[in-house]
Write a protein that holds these residues in place. Structure first.
Motif, PDB file in Angstrom:
ATOM      1  N   ILE A 233       0.851  -1.192   0.000  1.00  0.00           N
ATOM      2  CA  ILE A 233       0.000   0.000   0.000  1.00  0.00           C
ATOM      3  C   ILE A 233       0.888   1.243   0.000  1.00  0.00           C
ATOM      4  O   ILE A 233       1.815   1.351   0.810  1.00  0.00           O
ATOM      5  CB  ILE A 233      -0.920   0.040   1.246  1.00  0.00           C
ATOM      6  CG1 ILE A 233      -1.635  -1.304   1.438  1.00  0.00           C
ATOM      7  CG2 ILE A 233      -1.924   1.174   1.126  1.00  0.00           C
ATOM      8  CD1 ILE A 233      -2.335  -1.442   2.781  1.00  0.00           C
ATOM      9  N   THR A 234       0.585   2.164  -0.901  1.00  0.00           N
ATOM     10  CA  THR A 234       1.292   3.447  -0.938  1.00  0.00           C
ATOM     11  C   THR A 234       0.297   4.561  -0.626  1.00  0.00           C
ATOM     12  O   THR A 234      -0.723   4.696  -1.310  1.00  0.00           O
ATOM     13  CB  THR A 234       1.906   3.697  -2.327  1.00  0.00           C
ATOM     14  OG1 THR A 234       2.883   2.677  -2.595  1.00  0.00           O
ATOM     15  CG2 THR A 234       2.582   5.062  -2.385  1.00  0.00           C
ATOM     16  N   GLU A 262       3.045   9.422   6.244  1.00  0.00           N
ATOM     17  CA  GLU A 262       4.131   8.720   6.935  1.00  0.00           C
ATOM     18  C   GLU A 262       3.641   8.076   8.234  1.00  0.00           C
ATOM     19  O   GLU A 262       3.978   6.929   8.535  1.00  0.00           O
ATOM     20  CB  GLU A 262       5.282   9.689   7.210  1.00  0.00           C
ATOM     21  CG  GLU A 262       6.002  10.154   5.943  1.00  0.00           C
ATOM     22  CD  GLU A 262       7.139  11.117   6.231  1.00  0.00           C
ATOM     23  OE1 GLU A 262       8.079  11.158   5.431  1.00  0.00           O
ATOM     24  OE2 GLU A 262       7.074  11.832   7.255  1.00  0.00           O
ATOM     25  N   ILE A 263       2.840   8.816   9.005  1.00  0.00           N
ATOM     26  CA  ILE A 263       2.318   8.265  10.256  1.00  0.00           C
ATOM     27  C   ILE A 263       1.409   7.074   9.981  1.00  0.00           C
ATOM     28  O   ILE A 263       1.494   6.025  10.636  1.00  0.00           O
ATOM     29  CB  ILE A 263       1.541   9.342  11.042  1.00  0.00           C
ATOM     30  CG1 ILE A 263       2.500  10.440  11.514  1.00  0.00           C
ATOM     31  CG2 ILE A 263       0.813   8.722  12.235  1.00  0.00           C
ATOM     32  CD1 ILE A 263       3.443  10.009  12.604  1.00  0.00           C
ATOM     33  N   LEU A 264       0.511   7.227   8.994  1.00  0.00           N
ATOM     34  CA  LEU A 264      -0.444   6.161   8.701  1.00  0.00           C
ATOM     35  C   LEU A 264       0.267   4.884   8.248  1.00  0.00           C
ATOM     36  O   LEU A 264      -0.065   3.777   8.699  1.00  0.00           O
ATOM     37  CB  LEU A 264      -1.438   6.637   7.639  1.00  0.00           C
ATOM     38  CG  LEU A 264      -2.536   5.654   7.238  1.00  0.00           C
ATOM     39  CD1 LEU A 264      -3.298   5.141   8.465  1.00  0.00           C
ATOM     40  CD2 LEU A 264      -3.511   6.325   6.260  1.00  0.00           C
ATOM     41  N   ALA A 265       1.238   5.026   7.346  1.00  0.00           N
ATOM     42  CA  ALA A 265       1.984   3.845   6.880  1.00  0.00           C
ATOM     43  C   ALA A 265       2.701   3.162   8.036  1.00  0.00           C
ATOM     44  O   ALA A 265       2.679   1.928   8.163  1.00  0.00           O
ATOM     45  CB  ALA A 265       2.984   4.271   5.795  1.00  0.00           C
ATOM     46  N   GLU A 275       3.339  -3.760   4.089  1.00  0.00           N
ATOM     47  CA  GLU A 275       4.593  -3.090   3.755  1.00  0.00           C
ATOM     48  C   GLU A 275       4.237  -1.734   3.169  1.00  0.00           C
ATOM     49  O   GLU A 275       4.592  -1.402   2.037  1.00  0.00           O
ATOM     50  CB  GLU A 275       5.388  -3.951   2.775  1.00  0.00           C
ATOM     51  CG  GLU A 275       5.761  -5.318   3.351  1.00  0.00           C
ATOM     52  CD  GLU A 275       6.399  -6.229   2.305  1.00  0.00           C
ATOM     53  OE1 GLU A 275       6.696  -5.750   1.198  1.00  0.00           O
ATOM     54  OE2 GLU A 275       6.588  -7.417   2.608  1.00  0.00           O
ATOM     55  N   ALA A 276       3.500  -0.960   3.935  1.00  0.00           N
ATOM     56  CA  ALA A 276       3.004   0.338   3.479  1.00  0.00           C
ATOM     57  C   ALA A 276       4.137   1.367   3.425  1.00  0.00           C
ATOM     58  O   ALA A 276       5.042   1.365   4.270  1.00  0.00           O
ATOM     59  CB  ALA A 276       1.891   0.819   4.403  1.00  0.00           C
ATOM     60  N   VAL A 277       4.066   2.238   2.421  1.00  0.00           N
ATOM     61  CA  VAL A 277       5.043   3.321   2.283  1.00  0.00           C
ATOM     62  C   VAL A 277       4.293   4.637   2.075  1.00  0.00           C
ATOM     63  O   VAL A 277       3.102   4.644   1.751  1.00  0.00           O
ATOM     64  CB  VAL A 277       6.008   3.073   1.101  1.00  0.00           C
ATOM     65  CG1 VAL A 277       6.826   1.816   1.340  1.00  0.00           C
ATOM     66  CG2 VAL A 277       5.237   2.982  -0.209  1.00  0.00           C
ATOM     67  N   ALA A 278       5.003   5.732   2.244  1.00  0.00           N
ATOM     68  CA  ALA A 278       4.387   7.053   2.143  1.00  0.00           C
ATOM     69  C   ALA A 278       5.064   7.876   1.047  1.00  0.00           C
ATOM     70  O   ALA A 278       6.285   7.796   0.863  1.00  0.00           O
ATOM     71  CB  ALA A 278       4.482   7.782   3.481  1.00  0.00           C
TER      72      ALA A 278
END
Length: 415
Positions: A233-234, A262-265, A275-278
């Protein structure tokens, strides 16, 4: 600080936050996620005193609830509600919320609500005959209607539950909407509110997902994706967390001043195997979205929604678009190559923006505290849950209908 956090809902005409803060709510849960989803949302709404009987609570959701609401007093009794002897812990509750999936608890709670004249909000998720969904009904003494048959589960004792994080998010939002209405003395639906879709099995782990907007919709879309096994997820959002976001952006607690994406990821990666990124930026007409399987539109302004629609149309990308306000919302799915218009075309957003004479989608980053429109958590929960449910239908080869939600109508949903 606490009052600033609630600023956007205090702007709703007739709102009485002190009633919510003083209320004591009893919650009957089961071995699914629903009680945890309800606890998190109720804490964000500013409900401060909850007594919960449930075998367990999701650690990440319970921790977020306590972080969001420093006034929260949670009494959690581990177990199932199977005997009236438990009634004492619900003494002085102004409202009972029954989220269990076995008939014994449902009947005991209905009997208590009848005898003690206490309002009862009943909500549960179900799967039956290839259909799944959730139902919500608010019982008060005198509402002994035929609809009560629909809200009592056939299985009498605790057993295997429907574990579905997406349906749990939707059901919790609907139950909290009725909770708020009962406490504030506002009308509740006269019929059973029902959301349903087809039961499907999907392979979610390999899909690459772009979520544009890490605000209220983005938070609940992220939660629903995490509970459904999506990993890649991006999140794209240039904005920073403000204290007035925290009555509905439930995973951004302790993040005021930091970037939302950034906080949510980071929070999702700590709760799930994601493996979420922002990406700290706007999505523009020049953005490269070729590597994604789908784009979730979770932004809060029409200008950005137009850009997302045009970019997905130009690049042939699947788009799940959600929009919400304080009492309504919609989910529109755009499939590449279909004859249906994009969400921006179907909703006439170009015409609306033209009338406003606004030329740029890059709105000013004015603080939420100075924005005039009110906002509350429930519509964001419900719309975000339906967005992810619509996408899993797409993955199963189904064509989901566009959904329109209206918190002021008896049926709530229309297609």
């Amino acid at each position: 600080m606490f009052e600033d956090r609630l600023d956007r809902q205090l702007r709703i005409p007739g709102w009485n936050q002190s009633v919510l803060e003083r209320a004591k709510i009893g919650v009957v849960g089961d071995s699914d996620y629903l009680a945890s989803h309800y606890l998190l949302a109720a804490a964000a709404l500013g409900i401060c005193n909850l007594v919960v009987i449930a075998p367990w609570l999701h650690e990440g959701l319970a921790d977020a609830a306590s972080q969001l609401n420093p006034k929260l007093r949670l009494t959690h009794v581990e177990g199932f509600y199977t005997h009236p002897m438990w009634d004492d812990i619900f003494r002085d509750c102004q409202l009972i919320v029954d989220l269990s999936q076995f008939g014994l608890a449902n009947k005991l709670m209905l009997n208590r609500a009848y005898q003690d004249d206490v309002p009862l909000v009943r909500a549960f998720c179900y799967q039956k005959n290839n259909e799944q969904g959730c139902k919500v009904f608010t019982y008060r003494k005198g509402r002994e209607w035929q609809e009560l048959e629909e809200i009592v589960c056939a299985r009498q004792l605790p057993g295997e539950c429907v574990h579905d994080g997406i349906l749990g998010i939707i059901a919790a939002g609907l139950a909290l909407e009725d909770t708020k209405n009962v406490l504030l003395g506002w009308p509740v639906p006269s019929e059973v509110v029902s959301y349903k879709s087809k039961q499907v099995v999907i392979d979610s782990a390999t899909k690459k997902i772009c979520v544009v907007g890490a605000g209220a919709l983005g938070n609940f879309v992220g939660l629903a994706l995490g509970f459904s096994g999506f990993r890649h997820i991006t999140f794209i959002d240039p904005d920073v967390v403000e204290v007035t976001n925290l009555n509905r952006q439930v995973l951004l607690h302790a993040g005021v001043g930091s970037n939302k994406a950034e906080i949510l990821a980071r929070r999702l990666n700590s709760m799930f195997t994601t493996e979420a990124v922002a990406v700290v930026d706007y999505l523009s007409r020049d953005s490269d979205i070729s590597g994604f399987d789908v784009v979730f539109d979770c932004v809060d302004n029409f200008e950005s929604r137009i850009v997302i629609s045009e970019l997905c149309q130009l690049t042939g990308k699947m788009l799940v678009s959600g929009g919400s306000n304080v009492a309504a919302g919609q989910v529109i799915v755009y499939s590449p190559g279909s004859n249906d218009g994009t969400p921006a075309e179907l909703l006439g957003l170009q015409e609306i923006v033209a009338e406003r004479q606004i030329s740029s989608f890059r709105r000013l980053r004015e603080s939420c505290i100075y924005r005039p429109e009110p906002s509350v958590i429930m519509t964001n929960q419900i719309i975000a849950g339906i967005m992810v449910d619509s996408y899993r239908l797409v993955l199963a080869g189904e064509q989901p209908a566009n959904v329109f939600y209206d918190a002021s109508s008896d049926l709530r949903f229309a297609s």
